[in-house]
Design an enzyme around this catalytic site. Structure first.
Site, short mmCIF file in Angstrom:
data_model
loop_
_atom_site.label_atom_id
_atom_site.label_comp_id
_atom_site.label_asym_id
_atom_site.label_seq_id
_atom_site.Cartn_x
_atom_site.Cartn_y
_atom_site.Cartn_z
N GLY A 1 -27.35 20.00 -27.55
CA GLY A 1 -27.61 20.86 -28.70
C GLY A 1 -26.42 20.82 -29.64
N GLU A 2 -26.46 21.73 -30.61
CA GLU A 2 -25.40 21.71 -31.61
C GLU A 2 -24.07 22.22 -31.05
OE1 GLU A 2 -27.52 24.14 -34.24
OE2 GLU A 2 -28.18 22.49 -35.51
N VAL A 3 -22.97 21.73 -31.65
CA VAL A 3 -21.65 22.28 -31.35
C VAL A 3 -21.22 23.03 -32.61
CG1 VAL A 3 -19.29 21.77 -30.67
CG2 VAL A 3 -21.15 20.30 -29.87
N ILE B 1 -20.35 22.09 -36.25
CA ILE B 1 -19.29 21.08 -36.43
C ILE B 1 -19.62 19.76 -35.78
CG2 ILE B 1 -17.33 22.65 -36.77
CD1 ILE B 1 -16.72 22.30 -33.75
N GLY B 2 -20.65 19.70 -34.98
CA GLY B 2 -20.96 18.42 -34.34
C GLY B 2 -22.25 18.52 -33.56
N ALA B 3 -22.63 17.37 -33.00
CA ALA B 3 -23.85 17.34 -32.21
C ALA B 3 -23.50 16.91 -30.80
CB ALA B 3 -24.85 16.36 -32.82
N GLY B 4 -23.85 17.75 -29.82
CA GLY B 4 -23.62 17.40 -28.43
C GLY B 4 -24.92 16.87 -27.85
N ASP C 1 -14.49 8.63 -17.88
CA ASP C 1 -14.84 8.30 -19.27
C ASP C 1 -13.68 8.68 -20.19
OD1 ASP C 1 -16.32 7.40 -21.37
OD2 ASP C 1 -17.66 9.12 -21.47
P1 AMP Z 1 -19.31 16.82 -27.18
O1 AMP Z 1 -20.67 17.20 -26.85
O2 AMP Z 1 -18.28 17.44 -26.31
O3 AMP Z 1 -19.14 15.34 -27.26
O4 AMP Z 1 -18.99 17.38 -28.64
C1 AMP Z 1 -19.53 16.82 -29.82
C2 AMP Z 1 -18.51 16.95 -30.95
O5 AMP Z 1 -18.22 18.31 -31.18
C3 AMP Z 1 -17.16 16.32 -30.62
O6 AMP Z 1 -17.12 14.97 -30.97
C4 AMP Z 1 -16.20 17.12 -31.46
O7 AMP Z 1 -16.13 16.60 -32.77
C5 AMP Z 1 -16.85 18.48 -31.49
N1 AMP Z 1 -16.22 19.36 -30.52
C6 AMP Z 1 -16.53 19.50 -29.21
N2 AMP Z 1 -15.73 20.40 -28.62
C7 AMP Z 1 -14.90 20.87 -29.57
C8 AMP Z 1 -13.82 21.79 -29.58
N3 AMP Z 1 -13.47 22.45 -28.49
N4 AMP Z 1 -13.17 22.00 -30.72
C9 AMP Z 1 -13.51 21.34 -31.85
N5 AMP Z 1 -14.51 20.43 -31.90
C10 AMP Z 1 -15.20 20.19 -30.78
#
Ligand code: AMP
Length: 962
Positions: A618-620, A612-615, A731
């Site tokens: 690594g991947e989220v 669902i996303g990129a942290g 932040d």
């Molecule tokens: P982060 O590394 O925390 O910035 O996460 C990257 C992206 O993953 C975020 O911008 C969200 O879109 C998604 N994400 C992170 N944590 C969650 C969560 N608990 N539930 C849903 N999406 C998440």
């Protein structure tokens, strides 16, 4: 006047042989109506578009193109303009006026008749001849008529005229062609106008801004540096800048020029100060008349010259009168006591026009016969001082006995040393009487033995008579005192105690006694007896150093001990009643911290479903967590990419160590971690709607104010919890808030080294740290003072983001300009439809003094109150029109009582609410301009601004309207 936020120039010159259209900032590249002769555009095939002469609604002859092949199927009729050189434009507007016949009104054309045509363009660097290759054209749009007509024929003038505007750009070649493709409609192309927008050269805040072509995007503002007009200079650290908007208006003047010293502002220029006037600094606004006793006979002076006999001290500013030295002190009297003389006098009759009069005393010793005087030199002492006397008395001591002296007392002021006129003083002649000797000097300890010390010394420089003996006083510590006497300049003092410190005083004794004779102090340690500490009866610095050193050592030992204990037993540092956040970095072994705060999960309980996303690490992913004996739940799974370093692993898990300490409905909940398998994972509750900023942008305008305030209340409650725990987020921004399916907002994104590092908003500041400038309090930017109060500032920005549905704070302004604007006191204006109470709360969060900002606890209270009394959340009627309730720009203008600008809107391309440029964007520009004057947010002022924006007036009229 509140700053000229939108500044059009009416009389700008015409460039590139193009016509300037009225007051608007338009440069016309093509206007078919303006051409009287044949247009001679290329038409293909020959039986398609046809050039025809006609008359417009004002009976002016015009050239039009028409086509009406509605009976035949498969029409493909092309019409191409001549080559249009684009000049320096990047964003081109094409305005078409045309009439179109309603197919229903034409009998027998079902299936062949069309009611649209297509608009194309082709970019080239030069003309490409008269052949027309369809595949080289880029389609701009399919153009449909808002209104078609059913009666009359194509030549009739009362037919319904459609106006459509399209925008092309950014363009990269030197010019372009426009082409019109007809596929079987009955059209008359009445006029084709092609133009671009430009901000015309202007003088604002004494800076000249050159003609500037607008940027290629609607939202882009072109930043332009201004050049100071002659005899003006840039204000320190405040160089003049303005922004040229896509609509050709100058916006957001920042910084300014100011007239140099000697010049003052007249209109848009700097003029020299007249004779008899001056202006000492560029900071002054006006020239001032020369102060008293000064004059000038030149223009453009920064100061005036003093009249003869008058002066200006170096420290005198040019604004004060010229002054002269004071007259002599009055009524000088004296009193002699042996070799001491006391003098007293009255202030001078004339202080010279100053209030810095002091006195100095000049002493001369004179021989009896003939009277010859020499300066007294350094042997004479003065109390309180010899010069710089503020009070009108002085005592001179240590004069020689039986000597003649003269004392002159002079009054001086700040210009005395500049004056070459004769000194004015009061004087007395004095003869001293009998006197005590001056002090002995150079006391030497010659022999130090176990119980005695042998001392010798020099005779006083001024014995003032025959020295009969010397007195030797000595102190043991401070309490006991001993005295012995000596006839010569040496003595042995016996019966001293070993390991004891003594202070010696020796003074000479004449017939005049000891009177006024100073004592010589001498401290001694019987070193042969003791190697103990050196001690004196005075406050010995060594003692102080020793005491400080001992105390310091004790504190240090405690600190080191405490630190070790703290590291090892970090969990023990809890305060009763409050749960306190513990920095995982204080753990020697970060793994211990993770397992202290986070549950280790079995990887087999986790099912990863999709990314669902990129942290940063690594991947989220999203997935499910099924713990034994529990229902499975949706989770987000952050993974650590393969090939990580030990530091990356530590930093990655640090977020879990922090998050695991929190337990609050508005803080993202940690389910656990997987550290014993691969990949390493952090498992968090799943927030269906992702990050708040993207979520709001996606649902622009779709929530009620109460819903938005509910979200803000949640974030504030989460932050209250974190600040109560002693955690400073650093932040806080909408992008770091997550939203679940019930619109519950939760604070997320915790970390230490990675705070900010993975935030694309963060930039390096002059203090070296990486900071998301738009969200950060000034004290945190300037000297990294991050506190819950700086989190409150960020919370105010989050409020603004929420109320503007994810708008970027401070729009396109650069970070530097944001810092400057904040420093100058500017604050973000209320977003559209934002209740004034909420904007006030934002402004409270943005108080410069952090102690003045509300606490999160108070913020939660205020928001709760608003939610309980929704009436307080009503926006005053008329201040912010709701665009969604209007069907056309005309209707909207009517509602805000500004229908008279309908034509201006149309000419500027705002014809329907579906126009490429939406009217909301007009308000975006309004908001930007209101940065400088937030209090302009009343409907009449908005009307005025829009008036300016779309119906420019000469600059001079602006002030009178405000
Ligand atoms: P982060 O590394 O925390 O910035 O996460 C990257 C992206 O993953 C975020 O911008 C969200 O879109 C998604 N994400 C992170 N944590 C969650 C969560 N608990 N539930 C849903 N999406 C998440």
């Amino acid at each position: 006047m509140c700053g000229l936020s939108v500044i059009p120039r009416p009389d700008a010159p015409v460039r590139f042989n193009h016509l300037l259209l009225g007051f608007l900032s338009l440069v016309i590249l093509l206007d078919s109506k303006a051409q009287q002769t044949e247009l001679e555009w290329i038409s293909y095939p020959p039986n398609g578009w046809e050039e025809i002469s006609g008359l417009d609604e004002n009976y002016t002859p015009i050239r039009t193109y028409q086509v009406c092949q509605v009976m035949e199927p498969n029409q493909n009729n092309w019409l191409r303009t001549n080559w249009i050189e684009k000049g320096d434009a990047q964003r081109i507007f094409v305005e078409l006026k045309f009439t179109l016949r309603d197919c229903n009104s034409l009998p027998g054309v079902v299936g062949t008749c069309k009611e649209t045509f297509n608009l194309y363009y082709q970019e080239t660097d030069s003309e490409v001849g008269r052949s027309l290759r369809e595949n080289q054209y880029v389609k701009i749009d399919t153009i449909a008529a808002d209104e078609s007509f059913t009666q009359g024929d194509l030549g009739e003038r009362k037919m319904k005229l459609n106006t459509e505007v399209r925008i092309i750009g950014p363009l990269s070649r030197r010019g372009f062609y426009l082409a019109f493709q007809d596929v079987g409609a009955c059209i008359a192309l009445v006029s084709v106008k092609v133009y671009y927008k430009k901000c015309w050269s202007i003088i604002e805040n004494l800076a000249t801004f050159p003609d500037t072509v607008t940027g290629s995007e609607f939202s882009s503002l072109v930043e332009v540096e201004g050049m100071c007009v002659s005899d003006a200079e840039e204000e320190a650290d405040n160089s003049p800048k303005m922004h040229c908007s896509a609509e050709g208006e100058w916006l957001v003047p920042i910084g300014k020029c100011i007239c140099k010293a000697g010049f003052h502002q007249k209109g848009d220029a700097c003029e020299p100060c007249g004779r008899g006037f001056y202006k000492s600094s560029s900071q002054d606004l006006q020239c001032s008349r020369c102060p008293v006793h000064s004059f000038n006979d030149r223009e453009g002076s920064w100061r005036c010259d003093c009249e003869d006999g008058y002066y200006r001290a170096l420290s005198d500013p040019p604004s004060v009168a010229c002054t002269r030295p004071p007259s002599a002190p009055q009524n000088l009297v004296y009193n002699i006591n042996q070799t001491t003389v006391s003098l007293e006098w009255s202030p001078p009759a004339d202080t010279g026009g100053r209030n810095d009069v002091t006195y100095r005393v000049i002493c001369r010793r004179c021989s009896w016969e003939p009277e010859e005087c020499v300066p007294c030199g350094l042997n004479v002492g003065y109390s309180p001082a010899q010069s710089g006397l503020v009070d009108t008395y002085v005592t001179a001591v240590d004069l020689l006995a039986h000597a003649n002296y003269t004392f002159e007392v002079e009054a001086v002021n700040g210009v005395s040393d500049l004056s070459r006129t004769q000194r004015l003083f009061a004087a007395v002649s004095i003869a001293t009487g009998q006197a005590a000797p001056s002090q002995v000097s150079e006391v030497i300890k010659e022999r130090v033995q176990q119980h005695s010390v042998h001392l010798s010394w020099q005779e006083p420089q001024q014995p003032n008579g025959v020295i009969t003996e010397y007195e030797i006083k000595y102190y043991e510590k401070v309490s006991l005192r001993y005295i012995c006497l000596s006839k010569s300049t040496s003595a042995t003092v016996n019966n001293l105690k070993p390991s004891t410190a003594y202070v010696f005083q020796i003074r000479a004794f004449t017939e005049a006694g000891y009177v006024h004779s100073k004592c010589f102090r001498f401290s001694l340690v019987c070193v042969s007896i003791s190697s103990a500490a050196i001690v004196s009866s005075e406050q010995n610095p060594v003692i102080i150093i020793a005491v400080v050193a001992v105390a310091g050592t004790i504190i240090l030992v405690f600190m080191v001990f405490g630190f070790i204990i703290g590291r090892r037993y970090a969990l023990a540092v809890k305060f009763p009643g409050t749960k306190t956040y513990i920095d995982p970095e204080t753990y020697e072994d970060p793994n211990r911290a993770v397992h202290q705060f986070a549950k280790e999960l079995d990887a087999s309980c986790i099912k990863i479903e999709r990314v669902i996303g990129a942290g940063e690490f690594g991947e989220v992913c999203s997935g499910r967590l099924k713990l034994p004996g529990k229902r499975d739940v949706s989770v987000a799974i952050k993974t650590l990419k393969v090939g990580y370093t030990e530091k990356q692993r530590r930093d990655f898990l640090c977020e879990a160590s922090i998050m695991g300490q929190f337990d609050h409905p508005n803080v993202v909940h940690l389910e656990g971690v997987v550290t014993r398998g691969k990949p390493v994972m952090i498992v968090i509750e799943y927030m269906e709607n992702g990050s708040l900023d993207a979520f709001l942008r996606k649902h622009d305008g779709q929530f009620t104010v109460i819903q938005l305030v509910g979200m803000l209340r949640g974030i504030a409650a989460g932050m209250r919890y974190l600040s109560d725990m002693g955690y400073v987020h650093r932040d806080l921004a909408a992008r770091n808030i997550l939203v679940n399916c019930n619109l519950v907002c939760k604070v997320s994104d915790f970390g230490l080294s990675r705070v900010i590092d993975d935030d694309p908003e963060a930039v390096y500041t002059t203090t070296g740290g990486k900071i998301p400038v738009r969200w950060t309090a000034p004290e945190a930017i300037q000297y990294r003072k991050f506190t819950s109060a700086s989190d409150v500032w960020s919370y105010g920005v989050v409020m603004w983001e929420v109320m503007s549905y994810g708008e970027r704070p401070y729009w396109d302004m650069s970070n530097q300009d944001v810092i400057k604007a904040i420093e100058e006191g500017y604050r973000l204006p209320a977003p559209m439809d934002c209740p004034p109470g909420l904007h006030q709360l934002m402004l409270d969060c943005w108080q410069k003094d952090r102690a003045e900002r509300p606490k999160f606890d108070q913020i939660v209270g205020i928001l709760d109150k608003m939610i309980r009394n929704p009436n307080t959340l009503k926006t005053p009627v008329g201040t912010t029109p709701d665009f969604t309730s209007f069907r056309s720009v005309g209707e909207w203008l009517e509602a805000i009582k500004m229908e008279r600008y309908r034509d201006n809107f149309t000419a500027a391309g705002y014809s329907s609410l579906e126009s490429p440029v939406k009217p909301t964007e007009a308000f975006f520009i309004f908001s930007l301009s209101s940065l400088k004057c937030p209090h302009w947010a009343t409907s009449t002022k908005k009307g005025f601004l829009l008036d300016l924006f779309f119906h420019p007036k000469p600059v001079t009229e602006i002030g009178s309207e405000i």
